[in-house]
Design a protein around this motif. Structure first.
Motif, PDB file in Angstrom:
ATOM      1  N   ILE A  28       0.840  -1.206   0.000  1.00 20.74           N
ATOM      2  CA  ILE A  28       0.000   0.000   0.000  1.00 20.74           C
ATOM      3  C   ILE A  28       0.874   1.255   0.000  1.00 20.74           C
ATOM      4  N   ILE A  29       1.938   1.240   0.780  1.00 18.88           N
ATOM      5  CA  ILE A  29       2.842   2.402   0.808  1.00 18.88           C
ATOM      6  C   ILE A  29       3.477   2.622  -0.564  1.00 18.88           C
ATOM      7  N   TRP A  31       2.207   1.722  -3.420  1.00 18.45           N
ATOM      8  CA  TRP A  31       1.133   2.168  -4.304  1.00 18.45           C
ATOM      9  C   TRP A  31       0.848   3.659  -4.099  1.00 18.45           C
ATOM     10  N   LEU A  32       0.992   4.137  -2.867  1.00 23.72           N
ATOM     11  CA  LEU A  32       0.738   5.551  -2.582  1.00 23.72           C
ATOM     12  C   LEU A  32       1.831   6.467  -3.122  1.00 23.72           C
ATOM     13  N   LYS A  34       2.855   6.782  -6.056  1.00 18.49           N
ATOM     14  CA  LYS A  34       2.527   7.386  -7.350  1.00 18.49           C
ATOM     15  C   LYS A  34       1.674   8.640  -7.199  1.00 18.49           C
ATOM     16  N   PHE A  35       1.076   8.839  -6.022  1.00 15.81           N
ATOM     17  CA  PHE A  35       0.279  10.036  -5.789  1.00 15.81           C
ATOM     18  C   PHE A  35       1.101  11.193  -5.224  1.00 15.81           C
ATOM     19  N   ILE A  36       2.312  10.901  -4.814  1.00 14.46           N
ATOM     20  CA  ILE A  36       3.189  11.955  -4.307  1.00 14.46           C
ATOM     21  C   ILE A  36       3.786  12.671  -5.508  1.00 14.46           C
TER      22      ILE A  36
END
Length: 99
Positions: A28-29, A31-32, A34-36
């Motif tokens: 999950i980390i 995957w996150l 790509k939003f940063i």
């Protein structure tokens, strides 16, 4: 013996559960990420400055001198400059006070 087997199964399940929970948390980390938004690099265009060296100036002066000499000879001979070719020249002294 039955009690030891139950404790082993509980340790196995809890250990595997913790490992899978940590792996899911890491996924999950990742995957996150790509939003940063990453800071955009500033593109700076570098325009090289035109630096003229003494040799370039000397060569330009020599070419101008050859053109002037060729034009003077052509005027003296009453002909065009395309029929003349200056192959070499040499400077004799730079003291102009003699004349």
């Amino acid at each position: 013996m039955d009690n030891i087997l139950q404790e082993g199964v509980v340790a196995l399940i809890s250990g595997m559960g913790i490992v899978f929970l940590v792996l899911i948390l890491i996924a999950i980390i990742i995957w996150l990420f790509k939003f940063i938004q990453q800071p955009q690099e500033k593109v700076i265009e570098v325009v090289p400055a035109q630096v003229t060296t003494h040799e370039e100036e000397q060569q330009t002066d020599d070419l101008e001198l050859i053109a002037v000499i060729t034009a003077a000879i052509a005027a003296q001979l009453d002909t065009s400059t395309d029929k003349l070719q200056v192959k070499s020249f040499r400077k004799i002294g730079s003291n102009r006070s003699r004349w």
